[in-house]
Scaffold this motif. Structure first.
Motif, PDB file in Angstrom:
ATOM      1  N   SER A   1      -4.830   8.861   9.837  1.00  0.00           N
ATOM      2  CA  SER A   1      -5.823   9.652  10.242  1.00  0.00           C
ATOM      3  C   SER A   1      -6.001   9.335  11.878  1.00  0.00           C
TER       4      SER A   1
ATOM      5  N   SER B   1      -6.157  14.356  -0.301  1.00  0.00           N
ATOM      6  CA  SER B   1      -5.659  13.693   0.973  1.00  0.00           C
ATOM      7  C   SER B   1      -4.778  12.496   0.660  1.00  0.00           C
TER       8      SER B   1
ATOM      9  N   ARG C   1      -8.507   6.882   2.677  1.00  0.00           N
ATOM     10  CA  ARG C   1      -8.739   8.440   3.010  1.00  0.00           C
ATOM     11  C   ARG C   1     -10.183   8.454   2.466  1.00  0.00           C
TER      12      ARG C   1
END
Length: 609
Positions: free
Chosen positions: A565, A474, A364
């Motif tokens: 993501s 995250s 992340r």
């Protein structure tokens, strides 16, 4: 009628679907031959086909009494006992069947399936792999074994089992084809799963479970309109079960979040509730909705419940990740001391232009963004994350574990062969174009720097950096497939220790090996995208940075992006994720002292914005 005539009539009735007639014929024949094995079997079959499972169970119980050495009869008894919910009797029957005939794979598969239901994933994997050894061409055995491997975190084993899948389809068994698609998704073979599901739906167009899985896959592949259409169809289908409609609503909540409608996502999730007592994904989704709405307290409360439930589930496949002795982020990567490094012999190795480009960083930190930028350049080619160096290490560990304790024992031939194995594994995942350089993006390859440097000493590394608190937030809001990483993210405190320990090891290794590393800060990248892209191009000796600027269009053209993501990298660069942690500052106060060494080293500010 002779015995052969009676048997022929029974078989004909069964073949014609006349199960009541078959039952009548069997009972008439048993008056004269009450212990005839074949007639009893046909009677049990006819009762089973009429869904009279308890009556069929009684028949097979009689067969096991009359023929106690028959693995087949014990296996059939176990199957019916399991169907009636008596798992204990089923397991005992399967054990007897396996003992009676160890070469019979069927009871091993069925026992393995019961073990999967009990979440004894490792035992199920071992038993199902035994069944595959006995019947290596059985799609039935291989698909179930692959599922067990995925659940036991043995993704390599699952991949080996699934290699011949194209020779199996279309399967003449829709539930088994559905399971094949599910296992493909678990293994990360999403384009292949789409192919399997679309074939299944061409024959069974209204099958709710297939429509749901395909909808989920479409969402992960950024085909949002198609995903919504399928999810809506299941949510409103009378033929769908309550569980299936609940699952459809969860998917619609994800789509609402992606459509910038967190209020609708929250409404859906709070109304439908979790899909079961262990549904930790529900709470991760709920936390994402609360986060988008700015309700940080509710988001953190949902995340605490998500991680609590996830830890319960992950202890079934990876109990070693949750012991008091386990490091914050466990790794099997070999280390190397300065004394050992001095003993490394000078070997021939590929130059930088013939070595992979390694994109690393704590998860992340922006590694996927960098990967998609590089992959958009015609001179570079990436692939989804793969633990190739872990697999190479396992190969060496199985040969002689002492090798990993001191990599100086590796000689020219050894390193050449390991590089060949590496590129063979790459070839299984991606077809490299002529004249391009491979981009190997795996964030935690930073733990493998000694091993990578031994094989590719001239390779270039791009280290993705991002404010450690944004990284931790995250990570904490994600559910990772890897149990090791999921365990590290189970609390902010453990996550902070994992970050610092991982970074310290990286800095020690960089200081020792002096690899060619470029640090890429996420904040600088989004503030000066053109300038930072040109900097990356210069580092990699690329003459033109222009193709990398259109990474988002390139990412949208891909069929699948296998990282958390996947929904962010199809958007142009923006600052939405910068400084996000400040809204959660009070939750970070206890871990800031842990992070302080890395905050100071990377010159990141921990003060209020």
């Amino acid at each position: 009628m002779t015995s052969n005539d009676i048997l022929s009539a029974i078989v004909a009735a069964l073949g014609a679907g006349q199960f009541q007639r078959a039952e009548t014929l069997c009972r008439e024949a048993l008056r004269d031959h009450p212990q005839d094995e074949r007639i009893l079997v046909f009677l049990g079959m006819s009762l089973q086909k009429q869904h009279r499972l308890a009556d069929a169970l009684a028949v097979f119980a009689e067969l096991t009494r009359l023929f106690p050495e028959s693995s087949i009869h014990w296996g059939n008894y176990g199957m019916l006992a399991a169907a009636l919910g008596n798992r204990e009797s089923a397991e005992k029957a399967y054990q007897i069947a396996i003992h009676a005939d160890p070469s019979n794979p069927v009871p091993k598969v069925r026992q393995g399936l019961l073990l999967l239901e009990r979440k004894d994933y490792l035992a199920a994997r071992n038993l199902l792999l035994d069944a595959v050894v006995l019947e290596p061409n059985s799609a039935w055995a291989r698909i179930h074994a692959a599922r067990a491997c995925c659940l036991a975190q043995d993704l390599d084993g699952a991949g080996d089992l699934l290699k011949p899948w194209r020779s199996w389809t279309p399967l003449q068994n829709d539930p088994l084809q559905m399971e094949l698609a599910q296992v493909m998704v678990q293994h990360g073979d999403v384009p292949e799963a789409v192919e399997i599901l679309e074939d299944l739906l061409s024959r069974q167009p209204h099958l709710p479970e297939a429509r749901l899985l395909l909808a989920s896959v479409y969402e992960r592949s950024n085909k949002l309109l198609e995903a919504r259409e399928l999810a809506d169809s299941v949510a409103n289908a009378e033929s769908a079960s309550g569980e299936q409609r609940n699952e459809a609503h969860h998917l619609l909540a994800i789509l609402a979040l992606r459509g910038a409608n967190p209020q609708e996502a929250k409404r859906i999730l709070e109304r439908c509730g979790p899909q079961g007592q262990d549904d930790y994904a529900h709470y991760f989704q709920l936390a994402a909705a609360y986060d988008k709405l700015g309700d940080t307290a509710a988001a953190m409360q949902a995340l605490a419940e998500a991680h609590r439930l996830e830890a319960i589930e992950r202890r079934f496949d990876s109990p070693e990740c949750y012991t008091a002795e386990t490091p914050a982020l466990a790794t099997h990567a070999p280390r190397a001391s300065a004394e050992q490094y001095l003993r490394w012999p000078k070997l021939l190795a590929p130059e930088a232009e013939y070595s992979p480009v390694f994109v690393v960083g704590f998860p992340r930190s922006g590694t996927t963004l960098l990967e998609q930028m590089l992959d958009a350049h015609p001179g570079l080619q990436s692939m989804d994350e793969n633990p190739f160096f872990g697999r190479l290490a396992d190969f060496l560990r199985n040969y002689d574990p002492r090798i990993l304790e001191d990599l100086s024992v590796l000689r020219q031939y050894d390193c050449d062969e390991l590089r060949k194995r590496y590129y063979a594994m790459v070839a299984d995942r991606v077809t490299l174009k002529e004249g391009v350089r491979l981009v190997d993006k795996n964030p935690l390859n930073m733990q493998w720097l000694p091993f990578i440097h031994r094989l590719f000493p001239e390779a270039k590394f791009i280290l993705a950096l991002r404010h450690p608190c944004d990284v931790l937030l995250s990570c904490y809001m994600q559910s990772f497939q890897s149990s090791t990483l999921a365990a590290a993210c189970s609390s902010l405190e453990r996550l902070a220790h994992a970050y610092v320990e991982t970074m310290n090891h990286w800095l020690e290794d960089v200081n020792l090996f002096r690899p060619d590393v470029m640090e890429s800060r996420y904040e600088n990248l989004v503030d000066d995208f053109v300038g930072q892209t040109e900097r990356i191009a210069r580092f990699l000796d690329l003459s033109d940075a222009q193709p990398m600027l259109g990474f988002d269009r390139h990412a949208r053209s891909k069929t699948y992006i296998g990282t958390p993501s996947y929904s962010q990298v199809i958007e142009p660069v923006n600052r939405k994720a910068v400084g996000r942690w400040h809204r959660y500052r009070k939750y970070f106060e206890p871990v800031l002292p842990i992070l302080d060494p890395m905050l100071r080293h990377w010159d990141y500010d921990a003060s209020s914005p």
